[in-house]
Design an enzyme around this catalytic site. Sequence first.
Site, PDB file in Angstrom:
ATOM      1  CG  HIS A  66      35.379  51.881  30.891  1.00  0.00           C
ATOM      2  ND1 HIS A  66      34.804  53.119  30.774  1.00  0.00           N
ATOM      3  CD2 HIS A  66      35.246  51.298  29.676  1.00  0.00           C
ATOM      4  CE1 HIS A  66      34.348  53.281  29.548  1.00  0.00           C
ATOM      5  NE2 HIS A  66      34.588  52.192  28.863  1.00  0.00           N
ATOM      6  CE  LYS A 101      33.090  55.714  19.549  1.00  0.00           C
ATOM      7  NZ  LYS A 101      33.011  54.875  20.736  1.00  0.00           N
ATOM      8  NE  ARG A 152      29.086  47.724  26.996  1.00  0.00           N
ATOM      9  CZ  ARG A 152      29.289  48.876  26.384  1.00  0.00           C
ATOM     10  NH1 ARG A 152      28.973  49.991  26.987  1.00  0.00           N
ATOM     11  NH2 ARG A 152      29.770  48.922  25.172  1.00  0.00           N
ATOM     12  CB  SER A 207      31.235  56.503  27.800  1.00  0.00           C
ATOM     13  OG  SER A 207      32.191  55.717  28.466  1.00  0.00           O
TER      14      SER A 207
HETATM   15  P1  ADP Z   1      35.182  52.234  22.315  1.00  0.00           P
HETATM   16  O1  ADP Z   1      34.712  53.538  21.760  1.00  0.00           O
HETATM   17  O2  ADP Z   1      36.503  51.794  21.770  1.00  0.00           O
HETATM   18  O3  ADP Z   1      34.165  51.129  22.348  1.00  0.00           O
HETATM   19  P2  ADP Z   1      34.688  52.584  25.128  1.00  0.00           P
HETATM   20  O4  ADP Z   1      35.371  53.530  26.037  1.00  0.00           O
HETATM   21  O5  ADP Z   1      33.232  52.784  24.877  1.00  0.00           O
HETATM   22  O6  ADP Z   1      35.543  52.617  23.812  1.00  0.00           O
HETATM   23  O7  ADP Z   1      34.919  51.100  25.632  1.00  0.00           O
HETATM   24  C1  ADP Z   1      36.183  50.534  25.795  1.00  0.00           C
HETATM   25  C2  ADP Z   1      36.030  49.056  26.092  1.00  0.00           C
HETATM   26  O8  ADP Z   1      35.356  48.881  27.322  1.00  0.00           O
HETATM   27  C3  ADP Z   1      35.199  48.297  25.057  1.00  0.00           C
HETATM   28  O9  ADP Z   1      35.718  46.992  24.933  1.00  0.00           O
HETATM   29  C4  ADP Z   1      33.826  48.251  25.667  1.00  0.00           C
HETATM   30  O10 ADP Z   1      33.086  47.151  25.204  1.00  0.00           O
HETATM   31  C5  ADP Z   1      34.207  48.094  27.133  1.00  0.00           C
HETATM   32  N1  ADP Z   1      33.162  48.572  28.032  1.00  0.00           N
HETATM   33  C6  ADP Z   1      32.511  49.748  28.013  1.00  0.00           C
HETATM   34  N2  ADP Z   1      31.611  49.824  29.009  1.00  0.00           N
HETATM   35  C7  ADP Z   1      31.704  48.657  29.680  1.00  0.00           C
HETATM   36  C8  ADP Z   1      31.023  48.084  30.799  1.00  0.00           C
HETATM   37  N3  ADP Z   1      30.040  48.717  31.423  1.00  0.00           N
HETATM   38  N4  ADP Z   1      31.380  46.848  31.185  1.00  0.00           N
HETATM   39  C9  ADP Z   1      32.356  46.184  30.539  1.00  0.00           C
HETATM   40  N5  ADP Z   1      33.016  46.635  29.482  1.00  0.00           N
HETATM   41  C10 ADP Z   1      32.710  47.857  29.053  1.00  0.00           C
END
Ligand code: ADP
Length: 172
Positions: free
Chosen positions: A21, A45, A96, A133
């Site tokens: 992130h 979630k 990703r 996450s």
């Molecule tokens: P959500 O539940 O809305 O997917 P996340 O916190 O899992 O929320 O992710 C928020 C954003 O960050 C999403 O666009 C996700 O694809 C992106 N994201 C999560 N992990 C990574 C990573 N390792 N690299 C790049 N983008 C990421």
Amino acid sequence: MAKKFVRAIFPGSFDPITNGHLDVISRGMKLFDELIIAVGKSPIKNQLFTPEERVEMIEENIRQRKMQGVSVESFDGLTVEYARNKKADVILRGLRSLTDVQYEFQLAMTNRAVAGIETIFIMTSEQYGFTSSTLIREVASLGGDLSNLIPKNVQQRLQQRFKSRIPGETGG
Ligand code: ADP
């Protein structure tokens, strides 16, 4: 012609924030004048940290890294509603893998159809391509070393959260 001021929101669960992130945020802040990290209070979630804790962890990183034009807050309800209230020009999301593309494509199309808002994607650095996450929460619960994948303050909070559990114990 004067350059337009561009405000973006980066919505997500951030439970907890990872280096993946943060990588997207540090690339995004170079493209936009203002970037608001928006922590969704999704009721669906399975959450480990409260929205307040998630915001706090992100705030600490913004401060430590002296990220200019970046802020964080939590929000309820629809992302597009939140974007409209904030007068955001774009939604930022991270990618990703090809698996992400399919879901994100659908989400972006829906958001454009219902609210006319564009989504901009940033691809993560290779080293974070497998960081999520969900996996972080799982590995942390088993006592694994995550120092390369998450910031220090998140590591400390995870250790505190799981310290009462004995490795190997599944709980319940
Ligand atoms: P959500 O539940 O809305 O997917 P996340 O916190 O899992 O929320 O992710 C928020 C954003 O960050 C999403 O666009 C996700 O694809 C992106 N994201 C999560 N992990 C990574 C990573 N390792 N690299 C790049 N983008 C990421």
